[in-house]
Design an enzyme around this catalytic site. Structure first.
Site, short mmCIF file in Angstrom:
data_model
loop_
_atom_site.label_atom_id
_atom_site.label_comp_id
_atom_site.label_asym_id
_atom_site.label_seq_id
_atom_site.Cartn_x
_atom_site.Cartn_y
_atom_site.Cartn_z
N VAL A 12 0.94 -1.64 -0.08
CA VAL A 12 -0.06 0.19 -0.22
C VAL A 12 1.04 1.37 -0.14
CG1 VAL A 12 -1.54 1.25 0.89
CG2 VAL A 12 -1.64 -0.97 1.27
N GLU A 118 -10.59 5.05 5.60
CA GLU A 118 -11.33 4.11 4.30
C GLU A 118 -10.44 3.22 4.43
OE1 GLU A 118 -14.24 4.36 2.71
OE2 GLU A 118 -13.97 6.75 2.87
N ILE A 125 -13.34 0.54 -1.44
CA ILE A 125 -15.33 1.49 -1.45
C ILE A 125 -15.37 2.29 -0.86
CG2 ILE A 125 -17.65 0.68 -1.22
CD1 ILE A 125 -16.81 -2.78 -1.80
N GLY A 176 -1.55 -15.01 -3.93
CA GLY A 176 -0.92 -13.77 -3.18
C GLY A 176 -2.17 -12.99 -2.93
N GLU A 179 -2.89 -15.37 2.29
CA GLU A 179 -1.84 -14.63 3.43
C GLU A 179 -1.33 -16.57 3.57
OE1 GLU A 179 -0.46 -11.96 5.18
OE2 GLU A 179 -2.26 -10.82 3.97
N ASP A 190 -10.54 -11.06 10.03
CA ASP A 190 -10.87 -9.25 9.58
C ASP A 190 -11.81 -8.63 8.91
OD1 ASP A 190 -9.19 -7.94 7.52
OD2 ASP A 190 -10.23 -8.75 6.48
N LYS A 194 -13.64 -5.43 10.30
CA LYS A 194 -14.14 -4.37 9.41
C LYS A 194 -15.74 -4.32 9.96
CE LYS A 194 -11.35 -6.23 6.23
NZ LYS A 194 -11.20 -7.13 4.63
N1 LIG Z 1 -2.41 -4.87 0.57
C1 LIG Z 1 -3.48 -4.59 0.53
O1 LIG Z 1 -4.46 -5.00 -0.50
C2 LIG Z 1 -4.31 -4.05 1.90
C3 LIG Z 1 -5.69 -3.61 2.30
C4 LIG Z 1 -6.48 -2.67 3.11
C5 LIG Z 1 -5.64 -3.18 4.02
N2 LIG Z 1 -4.58 -2.63 3.80
C6 LIG Z 1 -3.98 -3.01 5.54
O2 LIG Z 1 -2.42 -1.83 4.79
C7 LIG Z 1 -2.02 -2.32 5.77
C8 LIG Z 1 -0.52 -2.52 4.73
O3 LIG Z 1 -0.48 -3.33 4.56
P1 LIG Z 1 0.50 -4.33 3.08
O4 LIG Z 1 0.19 -4.95 1.86
O5 LIG Z 1 0.64 -2.52 2.21
O6 LIG Z 1 1.42 -4.60 4.36
P2 LIG Z 1 3.32 -4.86 3.56
O7 LIG Z 1 2.95 -4.50 1.96
O8 LIG Z 1 3.81 -6.52 4.44
O9 LIG Z 1 4.16 -3.42 3.61
C9 LIG Z 1 4.45 -3.59 5.32
C10 LIG Z 1 5.55 -2.78 5.33
O10 LIG Z 1 5.97 -2.08 6.52
C11 LIG Z 1 7.15 -2.89 6.78
N3 LIG Z 1 7.21 -2.83 7.62
C12 LIG Z 1 6.30 -4.22 9.10
N4 LIG Z 1 7.00 -3.84 9.84
C13 LIG Z 1 7.61 -3.53 10.56
C14 LIG Z 1 8.51 -3.30 11.45
N5 LIG Z 1 8.18 -3.21 12.56
N6 LIG Z 1 9.72 -1.88 11.34
C15 LIG Z 1 9.58 -1.15 10.35
N7 LIG Z 1 9.07 -1.64 8.87
C16 LIG Z 1 7.97 -2.34 8.80
C17 LIG Z 1 7.81 -3.03 5.85
O11 LIG Z 1 7.89 -4.27 6.03
P3 LIG Z 1 9.16 -5.17 4.78
O12 LIG Z 1 9.24 -5.01 3.46
O13 LIG Z 1 10.69 -5.88 5.33
O14 LIG Z 1 8.19 -6.48 5.15
C18 LIG Z 1 6.66 -3.27 4.28
O15 LIG Z 1 7.82 -2.00 3.32
C19 LIG Z 1 -2.48 -3.25 6.50
O16 LIG Z 1 -2.64 -2.78 8.00
C20 LIG Z 1 -3.42 -3.84 5.87
O17 LIG Z 1 -4.07 -4.72 6.29
C21 LIG Z 1 -3.71 -4.07 2.87
#
Ligand SMILES: NC(=O)c1ccc[n+]([C@@H]2O[C@H](COP(=O)([O-])OP(=O)(O)OC[C@H]3O[C@@H](n4cnc5c(N)ncnc54)[C@H](OP(=O)(O)O)[C@@H]3O)[C@@H](O)[C@H]2O)c1
Length: 421
Positions: A12, A118, A125, A176, A179, A190, A194
């Site tokens: 994100v 959001e 959405i 992908g 998880e 999850d 929400k």
């Molecule tokens: N992906 C989606 O479609 C989606 C949809 C809705 C909501 N969300 C929410 O959005 C948030 C982010 O999701 P994402 O999919 O973008 O996750 P992600 O791809 O795992 O990205 C998380 C990022 O944060 C870094 N990170 C994690 N823990 C850390 C820490 N303790 N210290 C420093 N850096 C840290 C990670 O580094 P590394 O690369 O080293 O792991 C990574 O770059 C989550 O809360 C998720 O529930 C995601």
């Protein structure tokens, strides 16, 4: 110029930076916090990045802190610290808000901070924005929806390809869409996170997600999906929040959807939320529940809101806790499948149990179990659809049916939802 900090440069976070670069907004990315920032130079292109959270949090020049890390503890610390300083925050983290939203929203109402969330619900959405503005002040009498793309994807493909849960789950993991540890999704938790947030917004009281009656899809077998199909239904993992006769019903579980219902066509990883409003009638929102650009766009729309600060925000008022009423009062028809010994008298015993609990039976069907290991000629699947029944009576019946010698496993039960008119 709005100065922002982004915590977490993953799916994100990177999406947000990419989209911001295509736009002409009065926004400067002043800092990024990420533990593996060195590997992300291509996206950073010179933006200041650090793995020291304090370096970013202590900067007074940052107006807006955007938490996109995932997990709970560190995000809580970041969001709390920013709100403590009276700063505005954005988060995509539904687990954080379900767990600590009550504290964070009340803190924000005291420090005059705004919370944009959001992206935390149903990806792209724009349901929060519509609740916050368009429907503000109007009672929402019912909310219903599919709030988790992974489980909807699994249920859709099981039905379309007649393949078992485990096979589709591992496909979803390879693509992908699930998880490596899918527990949060398949257990329903999850989606319940929400649903708890949405229910709080429409009931105007904070609903603790632990109080929400929740069942996931782990118990749903291919049999159930195929029987449902034969009977003209699809099984979806549905969240509902409804105020009926003064009672607050909030529930998240697999439900049977008829072809006349709007959730019938919500296939694969799509999400949908419907709102029944007091004056403006029904509204249906459908869209991508996750993914880089859809989710990042929701963050961008929250950023744009900060540029027009006078719009209302849910963090403005002090919040009180509210408790959903006993889910046992919820009424619906039910599908019940019991694996039984194929011998005379079993149906009569089960019908007797339902009768004692004042549940009348709409249809009965017997079939060979689809599961090869159970298809020994001595057992059969007994599929019963009831007329509208009270959930508490259905649960008691299921418990009694489970204790019968002729029944090999706890029956699967799924409520059936029909459009109201
Ligand atoms: N992906 C989606 O479609 C989606 C949809 C809705 C909501 N969300 C929410 O959005 C948030 C982010 O999701 P994402 O999919 O973008 O996750 P992600 O791809 O795992 O990205 C998380 C990022 O944060 C870094 N990170 C994690 N823990 C850390 C820490 N303790 N210290 C420093 N850096 C840290 C990670 O580094 P590394 O690369 O080293 O792991 C990574 O770059 C989550 O809360 C998720 O529930 C995601």
């Amino acid at each position: 110029m709005l100065k922002i900090a982004i915590y977490g440069l993953g799916t994100v976070g990177q999406g947000v930076i990419k989209i911001l670069r295509t736009m002409d907004l009065e926004v400067e990315i002043a800092a990024v916090f990420d533990r593996s920032r060195q590997k992300k130079q291509a996206i950073l292109q010179g933006i200041f990045a650090t793995d020291n959270v304090e370096t970013v949090l202590k900067r007074d020049d940052i107006d807006l802190h955007i938490e996109l890390l995932g997990g709970i503890e560190l995000p809580l610390y970041i969001v709390r610290s920013a709100i403590d300083k009276g700063k505005n925050v954005i988060t995509a983290n539904k687990a954080l808000l379900a767990e600590h939203g009550y504290t964070l929203f009340n803190l924000a109402s005291r420090t005059n901070s705004k919370i944009g969330f959001e992206a935390s619900i149903a990806g792209a959405i724009p349901v929060i924005r519509n609740l916050e503005t368009v429907f503000r002040g109007q009672k929402i009498t019912r909310l219903e929806g599919i709030l988790n793309g992974t489980t909807n994807y699994i249920l859709t493909r099981m039905r379309q390809e007649s393949k078992p849960y485990t096979e589709i789950l591992s496909d979803a993991q390879n693509l992908g869409l699930a998880e490596a540890d899918p527990t949060l999704d398949v257990s329903g938790m999850d989606a319940t996170h929400k649903l708890a947030i949405l229910s709080s917004l429409i009931l105007n009281e904070w609903i603790d997600y632990r109080r929400i009656q929740t069942r996931g899809i782990e118990q749903i077998e291919l049999n159930d999906i195929l029987y449902a199909q034969k009977m003209g239904y699809r099984i979806r993992l549905v969240g509902q929040c409804e105020v009926r006769d003064g009672l607050k019903h909030v529930i998240l579980e697999p439900m049977m959807i008829s072809s006349r219902h709007f959730l019938w066509d919500i296939e694969m990883e799509n999400n949908a939320v419907s709102l029944e409003t007091e004056f403006a009638g029904p509204h249906l929102f459908v869209g991508k529940g996750a993914g880089q650009n859809p989710t990042a766009w929701s963050v961008i729309s929250d950023i744009q809101r900060q540029l027009t600060p006078n719009l209302p925000n849910f963090a403005e008022k002090p919040w009180q806790y509210g408790i959903p009423d006993d889910a046992g009062n919820i009424q619906s028809p039910f599908y019940v499948r019991a694996l039984v010994k194929d011998e005379p008298g079993v149906l009569a015993k089960i019908a007797g149990i339902f009768a004692r609990h004042k549940i009348s039976i709409a249809t009965v069907h017997q079939d060979n179990p689809h599961n090869a290991s159970q298809s020994d000629g001595k057992t059969a699947d007994l599929i019963i659809v009831t007329h509208t029944a009270k959930r508490s009576e259905l649960l008691k019946s299921v418990e009694e049916i489970t204790s019968l010698d002729e029944v090999s496993a706890p029956p699967v039960f799924i409520s059936v939802i029909e459009p109201e008119n």
